[in-house]
Write a protein that holds these residues in place. Structure first.
Motif, PDB file in Angstrom:
ATOM      1  N   LEU A   1      84.402  18.599 -39.256  1.00  0.00           N
ATOM      2  CA  LEU A   1      83.999  18.407 -37.859  1.00  0.00           C
ATOM      3  C   LEU A   1      85.260  18.428 -37.016  1.00  0.00           C
ATOM      4  O   LEU A   1      86.110  17.534 -37.114  1.00  0.00           O
ATOM      5  CB  LEU A   1      83.255  17.078 -37.685  1.00  0.00           C
ATOM      6  CG  LEU A   1      82.816  16.722 -36.257  1.00  0.00           C
ATOM      7  CD1 LEU A   1      81.935  17.810 -35.659  1.00  0.00           C
ATOM      8  CD2 LEU A   1      82.092  15.379 -36.238  1.00  0.00           C
ATOM      9  N   ASN A   2      85.387  19.458 -36.181  1.00  0.00           N
ATOM     10  CA  ASN A   2      86.628  19.668 -35.436  1.00  0.00           C
ATOM     11  C   ASN A   2      86.362  19.655 -33.938  1.00  0.00           C
ATOM     12  O   ASN A   2      85.730  20.568 -33.402  1.00  0.00           O
ATOM     13  CB  ASN A   2      87.270  21.001 -35.842  1.00  0.00           C
ATOM     14  CG  ASN A   2      88.606  21.229 -35.169  1.00  0.00           C
ATOM     15  OD1 ASN A   2      89.139  20.342 -34.511  1.00  0.00           O
ATOM     16  ND2 ASN A   2      89.156  22.414 -35.332  1.00  0.00           N
ATOM     17  N   ALA A   3      86.836  18.588 -33.279  1.00  0.00           N
ATOM     18  CA  ALA A   3      86.701  18.481 -31.822  1.00  0.00           C
ATOM     19  C   ALA A   3      88.073  18.312 -31.172  1.00  0.00           C
ATOM     20  O   ALA A   3      88.189  17.729 -30.087  1.00  0.00           O
ATOM     21  CB  ALA A   3      85.811  17.300 -31.474  1.00  0.00           C
ATOM     22  N   GLU A   4      89.116  18.824 -31.785  1.00  0.00           N
ATOM     23  CA  GLU A   4      90.473  18.621 -31.282  1.00  0.00           C
ATOM     24  C   GLU A   4      90.683  19.285 -29.927  1.00  0.00           C
ATOM     25  O   GLU A   4      90.094  20.318 -29.615  1.00  0.00           O
ATOM     26  CB  GLU A   4      91.496  19.166 -32.285  1.00  0.00           C
ATOM     27  CG  GLU A   4      91.537  18.380 -33.586  1.00  0.00           C
ATOM     28  CD  GLU A   4      92.602  18.897 -34.530  1.00  0.00           C
ATOM     29  OE1 GLU A   4      93.202  19.954 -34.236  1.00  0.00           O
ATOM     30  OE2 GLU A   4      92.842  18.260 -35.569  1.00  0.00           O
ATOM     31  N   ASN A   5      91.557  18.645 -29.137  1.00  0.00           N
ATOM     32  CA  ASN A   5      92.000  19.198 -27.850  1.00  0.00           C
ATOM     33  C   ASN A   5      90.847  19.475 -26.888  1.00  0.00           C
ATOM     34  O   ASN A   5      90.794  20.524 -26.256  1.00  0.00           O
ATOM     35  CB  ASN A   5      92.824  20.474 -28.087  1.00  0.00           C
ATOM     36  CG  ASN A   5      94.048  20.222 -28.935  1.00  0.00           C
ATOM     37  OD1 ASN A   5      94.788  19.273 -28.697  1.00  0.00           O
ATOM     38  ND2 ASN A   5      94.263  21.059 -29.936  1.00  0.00           N
ATOM     39  N   CYS A   6      89.946  18.503 -26.802  1.00  0.00           N
ATOM     40  CA  CYS A   6      88.886  18.535 -25.789  1.00  0.00           C
ATOM     41  C   CYS A   6      89.171  17.389 -24.823  1.00  0.00           C
ATOM     42  O   CYS A   6      88.653  16.268 -24.989  1.00  0.00           O
ATOM     43  CB  CYS A   6      87.508  18.380 -26.434  1.00  0.00           C
ATOM     44  SG  CYS A   6      87.057  19.732 -27.553  1.00  0.00           S
ATOM     45  N   PRO A   7      90.003  17.604 -23.804  1.00  0.00           N
ATOM     46  CA  PRO A   7      90.511  16.499 -22.982  1.00  0.00           C
ATOM     47  C   PRO A   7      89.459  15.797 -22.135  1.00  0.00           C
ATOM     48  O   PRO A   7      89.682  14.668 -21.697  1.00  0.00           O
ATOM     49  CB  PRO A   7      91.570  17.180 -22.094  1.00  0.00           C
ATOM     50  CG  PRO A   7      91.171  18.631 -22.062  1.00  0.00           C
ATOM     51  CD  PRO A   7      90.559  18.906 -23.398  1.00  0.00           C
ATOM     52  N   GLN A   8      88.307  16.436 -21.877  1.00  0.00           N
ATOM     53  CA  GLN A   8      87.263  15.812 -21.056  1.00  0.00           C
ATOM     54  C   GLN A   8      86.189  15.113 -21.882  1.00  0.00           C
ATOM     55  O   GLN A   8      85.265  14.523 -21.321  1.00  0.00           O
ATOM     56  CB  GLN A   8      86.597  16.884 -20.176  1.00  0.00           C
ATOM     57  CG  GLN A   8      87.545  17.616 -19.247  1.00  0.00           C
ATOM     58  CD  GLN A   8      88.224  16.690 -18.255  1.00  0.00           C
ATOM     59  OE1 GLN A   8      87.602  15.737 -17.766  1.00  0.00           O
ATOM     60  NE2 GLN A   8      89.490  16.943 -17.986  1.00  0.00           N
ATOM     61  N   LEU A   9      86.308  15.177 -23.193  1.00  0.00           N
ATOM     62  CA  LEU A   9      85.265  14.606 -24.055  1.00  0.00           C
ATOM     63  C   LEU A   9      85.243  13.079 -23.939  1.00  0.00           C
ATOM     64  O   LEU A   9      86.221  12.398 -24.233  1.00  0.00           O
ATOM     65  CB  LEU A   9      85.519  15.016 -25.506  1.00  0.00           C
ATOM     66  CG  LEU A   9      84.501  14.504 -26.537  1.00  0.00           C
ATOM     67  CD1 LEU A   9      83.106  15.027 -26.219  1.00  0.00           C
ATOM     68  CD2 LEU A   9      84.917  14.900 -27.949  1.00  0.00           C
ATOM     69  N   ARG A  10      84.093  12.560 -23.492  1.00  0.00           N
ATOM     70  CA  ARG A  10      83.932  11.118 -23.325  1.00  0.00           C
ATOM     71  C   ARG A  10      82.837  10.552 -24.210  1.00  0.00           C
ATOM     72  O   ARG A  10      82.919   9.418 -24.670  1.00  0.00           O
ATOM     73  CB  ARG A  10      83.606  10.794 -21.856  1.00  0.00           C
ATOM     74  CG  ARG A  10      84.715  11.140 -20.882  1.00  0.00           C
ATOM     75  CD  ARG A  10      84.313  10.775 -19.450  1.00  0.00           C
ATOM     76  NE  ARG A  10      85.380  11.087 -18.500  1.00  0.00           N
ATOM     77  CZ  ARG A  10      85.569  12.272 -17.944  1.00  0.00           C
ATOM     78  NH1 ARG A  10      84.732  13.262 -18.240  1.00  0.00           N
ATOM     79  NH2 ARG A  10      86.558  12.474 -17.101  1.00  0.00           N
ATOM     80  N   SER A  11      81.800  11.340 -24.419  1.00  0.00           N
ATOM     81  CA  SER A  11      80.640  10.854 -25.170  1.00  0.00           C
ATOM     82  C   SER A  11      80.602  11.518 -26.541  1.00  0.00           C
ATOM     83  O   SER A  11      80.354  12.713 -26.663  1.00  0.00           O
ATOM     84  CB  SER A  11      79.348  11.159 -24.399  1.00  0.00           C
ATOM     85  OG  SER A  11      78.219  10.765 -25.141  1.00  0.00           O
ATOM     86  N   PHE A  12      80.887  10.727 -27.557  1.00  0.00           N
ATOM     87  CA  PHE A  12      80.860  11.177 -28.949  1.00  0.00           C
ATOM     88  C   PHE A  12      79.813  10.335 -29.667  1.00  0.00           C
ATOM     89  O   PHE A  12      79.499   9.235 -29.209  1.00  0.00           O
ATOM     90  CB  PHE A  12      82.252  10.978 -29.570  1.00  0.00           C
ATOM     91  CG  PHE A  12      82.474  11.734 -30.838  1.00  0.00           C
ATOM     92  CD1 PHE A  12      82.687  13.110 -30.817  1.00  0.00           C
ATOM     93  CD2 PHE A  12      82.479  11.082 -32.068  1.00  0.00           C
ATOM     94  CE1 PHE A  12      82.909  13.818 -32.003  1.00  0.00           C
ATOM     95  CE2 PHE A  12      82.684  11.772 -33.239  1.00  0.00           C
ATOM     96  CZ  PHE A  12      82.904  13.158 -33.206  1.00  0.00           C
ATOM     97  N   PRO A  13      79.236  10.823 -30.754  1.00  0.00           N
ATOM     98  CA  PRO A  13      78.233   9.998 -31.442  1.00  0.00           C
ATOM     99  C   PRO A  13      78.741   8.579 -31.674  1.00  0.00           C
ATOM    100  O   PRO A  13      79.791   8.389 -32.292  1.00  0.00           O
ATOM    101  CB  PRO A  13      78.030  10.750 -32.767  1.00  0.00           C
ATOM    102  CG  PRO A  13      78.313  12.174 -32.424  1.00  0.00           C
ATOM    103  CD  PRO A  13      79.412  12.126 -31.416  1.00  0.00           C
TER     104      PRO A  13
END
Length: 644
Positions: free
Chosen positions: A199-211
């Motif tokens: 599971l790769n979500a690297e370098n997503c600077p606006q990501l606020r809501s994660f499971p």
């Protein structure tokens, strides 16, 4: 060769090839609708083109600017197409048909908001749509048909704002949406995919809501580094044994939940450049954690009381035996209270990096780190005293420790600390210790050894720099030249004013052929670079002195095979004295001749030291007669002259 074989079968009709790699053939097939059921693989990647016409031929056209002008129906007859990979280029419109036979679909900048309505992707195993140009449509209906999908990739899709419900993708093993700069939320269903391994979500600077909760029993890789807006790490619902490495570099996470210890297989954890204000106490309960790197980005300028409370909190529980062996706690505002707690918390630590902290003392209790080999306190500007040294310490670095007292430095220079160990010590210091028998002004030192094996195990070196060259920090690399031939370099190391190291640490780099049967000449010097700058720094401009010590316990006869004076010149002098004795048998009756011989011999002996670097034999308080074969021969020669 395989490409050539495919093209030779029907070189004039690319639509009859089973595999298409050459971009001109692919463009022809797509634009002229020449596709047939013979085609099984298409791999399209445009090279860089030079612009045509009268324009500057040196200007190159980007492969993304090349446009395929088609009507979108070219795939209709490719009923056996299994792999479709399009790396670059633009398409005038999206496809009207996609073969249901596809197993692999990778299309950078896929030119449509939707898949064709008649596309049934039941056989699709890999779906990669990097740089996707549109908002991701709801996958609810499509995911019901993706019953074989294992890889799903939307990397660098800047239009992507959310990851929708993917609960139907029960076969998914790899899910990546790295570098999606506008991604805000990830649906909670992503945290419950039973076969997900990556599971790769690297370098997503606006990501606020994660499971908020995850239960991924097969997960091996979780990438969240660079998610600077993500403030909470999810709760781990049940034990996850397969996740071994976790990088949370540059996240907005402020703490780790207690359930984090359910990552029972985790052995490597990065917590650098984050918003944490104290060290998470849960790391002390991690059953397999082996290496941990922490830098408290959110704690700059604060006192360390809150974080030390975290240490006390963990010690109030029944603490399991920590397996931590490498611990990096840099810029964490650690105070003097840290060490008693750390001794109890991490008794088995081997490497401890504490750069940039606020403690003032290395207390006696650090001797209880029975296995500690590496201790780094670089940039601890408040460190004043060293009261204890761990019994197995071999690597110590105190670069830029401006407050360290000369008395504490002398503790580090004690010969017993280095004897019997392969030490690498970097520290402030005003002089080379007295137990280094040989010294040379400048940036190099020469000596001779006899035999076919370089005596690296017996040699300890000290490099002393001038006072005014420590900013910016220097990196030095020792070099060895044997009989005029440079052997391999040593390793670069950050340099304080004084660097003490054993050559035995780098066994491999002294395996030099062409050793003479007699005496071999060795020159040891170093290269220097300012850290972060290109280009060498002339070692002559920064070097003050080099010293060398021979560990005699390595071999009882080692001093017979190492000399710091030219053995060939010594032999010539002895022969000269013998010849003078033969030429003047009645020298006893000529005291002026005797005095002249002794004076001439002494003058030549003193000039031997100006070989390469004005080498100086002996040091303050050192016992030269015990450490130099040259001294023994000098005494013998003088005795012979006197008897003449």
């Amino acid at each position: 060769m395989g490409k050539d074989i495919c093209r030779e079968k029907s070189s004039k009709v690319p639509g009859k090839h089973s595999r298409l790699w050459f971009y001109k053939d692919i463009v022809k097939v797509l634009e002229d609708n020449q596709g047939t059921s013979a085609i099984e693989i298409i791999h399209l990647e445009f090279p860089l083109f030079r612009k045509e016409g009268g324009e500057d031929p040196s200007k190159k056209e980007k492969n993304d600017d090349v446009e395929v002008k088609w009507d979108g129906t070219a795939f209709k007859e490719m009923k056996n197409l299994k792999t479709l990979i399009i790396k670059n280029g633009r398409f005038s419109r999206g496809p009207k048909y996609l073969p249901n036979s596809l197993r692999v679909l990778e299309w950078r900048r896929y030119p449509s908001r939707y898949f064709p309505s008649n596309f049934n992707p039941e056989k699709l195993s890999i779906l990669k749509l990097p740089d996707y140009l549109y908002m991701l449509p709801k996958l609810d209906s499509l995911s019901k048909m993706l019953i074989s999908l294992k890889v799903l990739n939307f990397d660098y899709s800047n239009s992507l704002k959310e990851i929708p419900d993917v609960s139907n993708l029960e076969t998914l093993e790899e899910f990546s949406f790295e570098g999606c700069s506008n991604l805000v939320s990830v649906h909670s269903s992503v945290g419950f995919l039973p076969k997900l391994k990556i599971l790769n979500a690297e370098n997503c600077p606006q990501l606020r809501s994660f499971p908020p909760v995850i239960n991924l029993p097969s997960l091996k890789t979780l990438g969240l580094s660079g998610c600077s807006s993500l403030e909470k790490f999810p709760e781990i619902q049940e034990e996850m044994k397969n996740l071994e490495e976790l990088d949370l570099f540059g996240t907005g996470i402020k703490d780790l939940p207690c359930s984090f210890c359910n990552l029972s297989g985790l052995w490597l954890l990065y917590l650098e450049e984050n918003e944490m204000y104290r060290i998470p106490s849960v790391i002390g309960m991690m059953p397999s954690l082996f290496i941990c790197k922490i830098e408290l980005g959110g704690n700059k300028g604060r006192v360390s009381g809150e974080q030390e409370e975290g240490f006390h909190g963990i010690l109030t529980h029944s603490l399991p035996s920590s397996h931590m062996q490498s611990l990096f706690l840099t810029n964490c505002n650690l105070s003097d209270d840290f060490f008693p707690l750390a001794v109890a918390w991490f008794p088995n630590v081997i490497s401890l990096v504490l750069g940039g902290n606020n403690f003032t003392i290395l207390p006696e209790c650090i001797q209880q780190f029975r296995f500690l080999v590496v201790l780094n306190v670089d940039d601890c500007e408040h460190l004043r005293e060293i009261r204890g040294i761990p019994p197995c310490l071999t690597d110590f670095s105190a670069v830029n420790c401006k407050s360290l007292s000369p008395r504490s430095t002398s503790v580090l220079l004690n010969q017993q600390v280095h004897e019997g160990r392969s030490t690498h010590f970097v520290m402030p210091g005003g002089r080379i210790p007295r137990w280094f028998e040989w010294r040379s002004r400048g940036a190099s030192i020469s000596f001779w050894f006899r035999g076919t094996i370089f005596p690296y195990k017996s040699l300890c070196v000290a490099i002393l720099l001038k006072h005014d060259i420590l900013s910016p920090p220097l990196q030095v690399k020792p070099t060895v030249t044997i009989n005029g031939n440079q052997v391999q370099f040593g390793r670069y190391g950050l340099m304080g004013q004084l660097f003490i190291f054993n050559l035995k640490r780098d066994d491999y780099y002294y395996e030099a052929p062409h050793f003479k049967r007699g005496w071999n000449h060795v020159k040891l010097s170093y290269e220097a670079y300012y850290k972060g700058f290109e280009g060498k720094v002339p070692s002559e401009s920064i070097g003050k002195e080099i010293g060398m010590h021979v560990w005699k316990e390595e071999s009882s006869s080692i001093m017979e095979d190492i000399r710091f004076t030219d053995p060939y010149k010594m032999t010539q002098l002895i022969i000269m004295m013998i010849m003078l004795s033969i030429a003047f048998p009645n020298h006893k009756n000529h005291p002026l001749l005797l005095q002249t011989c002794i004076g001439y011999w002494t003058l030549l002996f003193l000039t031997m030291y100006d070989l390469d670097n004005d080498s100086e034999l002996g040091s303050e308080g050192s016992n030269i007669s015990d450490g130099s074969m040259a001294s023994t021969e000098l005494a013998g020669a003088e005795l012979g002259c006197a008897q003449m």
